[in-house]
Scaffold this active site. Structure first.
Site, PDB file in Angstrom:
ATOM      1  N   TYR A  81       0.847  -1.183   0.000  1.00 26.42           N
ATOM      2  CA  TYR A  81       0.000   0.000   0.000  1.00 26.42           C
ATOM      3  C   TYR A  81       0.885   1.236   0.000  1.00 26.42           C
ATOM      4  CZ  TYR A  81      -4.428  -2.349   1.303  1.00 26.42           C
ATOM      5  OH  TYR A  81      -5.577  -3.098   1.332  1.00 26.42           O
ATOM      6  N   GLU A 127      -5.824  -1.629   8.144  1.00 23.84           N
ATOM      7  CA  GLU A 127      -5.850  -1.540   9.605  1.00 23.84           C
ATOM      8  C   GLU A 127      -5.010  -0.365  10.095  1.00 23.84           C
ATOM      9  OE1 GLU A 127      -7.448  -4.603   8.072  1.00 23.84           O
ATOM     10  OE2 GLU A 127      -5.324  -5.022   8.222  1.00 23.84           O
ATOM     11  N   ASN A 186      -9.834   0.759  -2.880  1.00 23.38           N
ATOM     12  CA  ASN A 186      -9.542  -0.459  -2.125  1.00 23.38           C
ATOM     13  C   ASN A 186     -10.825  -1.083  -1.593  1.00 23.38           C
ATOM     14  OD1 ASN A 186      -7.470  -2.227  -0.705  1.00 23.38           O
ATOM     15  ND2 ASN A 186      -8.726  -1.570   1.011  1.00 23.38           N
ATOM     16  N   GLU A 187     -11.178  -2.237  -2.118  1.00 20.39           N
ATOM     17  CA  GLU A 187     -12.374  -2.963  -1.685  1.00 20.39           C
ATOM     18  C   GLU A 187     -13.584  -2.038  -1.588  1.00 20.39           C
ATOM     19  OE1 GLU A 187     -10.569  -6.640   0.905  1.00 20.39           O
ATOM     20  OE2 GLU A 187     -10.769  -4.721   1.933  1.00 20.39           O
ATOM     21  N   GLU A 268      -5.379 -10.663  -2.201  1.00 16.78           N
ATOM     22  CA  GLU A 268      -5.093 -10.762  -0.768  1.00 16.78           C
ATOM     23  C   GLU A 268      -5.390 -12.188  -0.310  1.00 16.78           C
ATOM     24  OE1 GLU A 268      -6.992  -7.980   1.791  1.00 16.78           O
ATOM     25  OE2 GLU A 268      -6.251  -6.196   0.740  1.00 16.78           O
ATOM     26  N   TYR A 335       0.668 -10.310  12.434  1.00 18.64           N
ATOM     27  CA  TYR A 335      -0.307 -10.916  11.522  1.00 18.64           C
ATOM     28  C   TYR A 335      -0.160 -12.431  11.408  1.00 18.64           C
ATOM     29  CZ  TYR A 335      -3.867 -10.006   7.939  1.00 18.64           C
ATOM     30  OH  TYR A 335      -5.047  -9.916   7.252  1.00 18.64           O
TER      31      TYR A 335
END
Length: 399
Positions: A81, A127, A186-187, A268, A335
């Site tokens: 990103y 996030e 994005n989405e 993703e 993560y």
């Protein structure tokens, strides 16, 4: 000598045409071959095996180390990103130095022969606090309609993109760089407001900067509703989902109904998940992930592992979860990724690397230690100084 001048000019013109022709033929190209359902990189079929690493979550000193570990796992591409608030922390003050040096991050990737996929948003989620938007947008206009065609919003998006794309233009694949794809928004299919005028405007802005030098794409969840809301006419569509024991064809059914031709892409592929304050550390099972990767490789499905290395939410940059109740993300963005927050190789990394190497019938020529040496800084004793409501520094943030 004059009679020979026209002949000289003809020969000179022939040389100029030949040089121009050679430059055209030698230009790097990356495109979607819809008829044969594949990507073409310099005219040859290409499937990307990518991992996501966010430069803004990793100190510059470690960029080469993390990218080398990505390469050693069998990946040929890095995804990242681009966080607007990281580069324009104050209105009109842009930073591309030090840990903000996106160009250096991409150049290191190119030195390692990694192509790159850029996800500049302007909303990135990831996030991150405010989804990567700079806080000052709402100071300028508290009623600003983010991610819509509201001109008080699009004005600043366009200004930011003019700066960003000027920086990355030389690194687009068609310009000799390594950026093969750029995501539009994005989405967006998951956003409650669905402003098609906005997404088309955003596509046009990006096309103006990118031209044919990289492929524009969208990413959305794999359901019909999310894809219908998130796809943009004329933009290559991809989906995202985690490891699954179901046949992979079923995960792409909705995408194929909307985009029947072109290569299949999972932008993703989740290797783990976010950890929240007050909840157990998120951990995910490895075998299902490995099985999904093998299935992708056997079917020429391009994919990007999210995350390959998570890194750290420095300062107050951590965002929150998307459940009905507020869930604050912790500072760590480990993560449960293949490369840990500390940069160590996990058993998940070894399993993924072995699966990729075996599926592609290749071996790694990079030798990387499992774990790096750690410093021992001893105890740090903390003492109360003032409360949040009496400390001058804290009060200055509230004003």
């Amino acid at each position: 000598m004059l009679p020979f001048a026209p002949l000289f000019l003809l020969l000179l013109a022939d040389v100029i045409i030949q040089v121009s022709s050679d430059e055209t033929n030698s230009k790097q190209t990356f495109e979607v071959d819809y008829n044969n359902k594949q990507f073409l990189k310099d005219g040859e079929p290409f499937t990307f095996v990518a991992g996501e690493i966010h430069y803004f979550r990793v100190p510059r000193f470690y960029w080469r180390d993390r990218l080398s570990k990505l390469k050693a796992a069998g990946c040929n591409t890095v995804t990242t990103y681009v966080e607007w608030s990281f580069h324009e922390p104050k209105e009109g003050e842009f930073r591309f130095d030090g840990d903000h040096d996106l160009i250096r991050f991409l150049c290191i990737a190119q030195e390692l022969n990694l192509t790159a996929i850029l996800r500049p948003g302007p909303y990135i989620c990831a996030e991150r606090e405010f989804g990567g938007f700079p806080y000052w947008l709402l100071r300028i206009n508290p009623e600003m309609q983010l991610r819509t065609n509201d001109t008080s919003y699009t004005y600043y998006v366009e200004k930011w993109f003019n700066v960003l794309f000027t920086q990355i233009k030389p690194l687009l694949y068609g310009c000799g760089g390594n950026i093969i794809m750029i995501q539009v928004e994005n989405e967006y299919g998951s956003y409650p407001i669905n402003d098609k005028n906005y997404t088309i405007w955003l596509k046009n802005i990006m096309e103006k900067h990118v031209g044919n030098d990289a492929v524009l794409f969208t990413t959305d969840g794999f359901t019909t509703d999310l894809l219908t809301r998130g796809t943009i006419p004329g933009v290559f569509a991809t989906v995202d989902f985690g490891p699954s024991d179901e046949p992979i064809e079923e995960k792409f059914d909705a995408l194929l109904a909307i985009q029947p031709n072109g290569p299949l892409v999972n932008s993703e592929l989740y290797t783990g998940w976010i950890s929240y304050w007050g909840r157990p550390r998120a951990e995910t099972e490895t075998q299902a992930l490995v099985n999904t990767i093998v299935a992708f490789l056997q079917n020429n499905v391009s994919f990007s592992m999210y995350m390959f290395h998570g890194g750290t939410n420095f300062g107050f940059t951590a965002g929150s979860g998307s459940e009905e109740t507020y869930l604050a993300d912790i500072t760590s963005y480990d993560y449960d990724a293949p490369v840990s927050e500390a940069g160590d190789l996990t058993p998940k990394y070894i399993a993924i690397r072995d699966a990729i190497m075996k599926s592609l019938n290749k071996s790694s020529d990079l030798t990387i230690p499992i774990a790096k040496k750690k410093g021992d800084y001893g105890e740090v004793k903390l003492h109360p100084v003032c409360s949040c409501f009496s400390c001058p520094i804290a009060l200055s943030f509230c004003l």
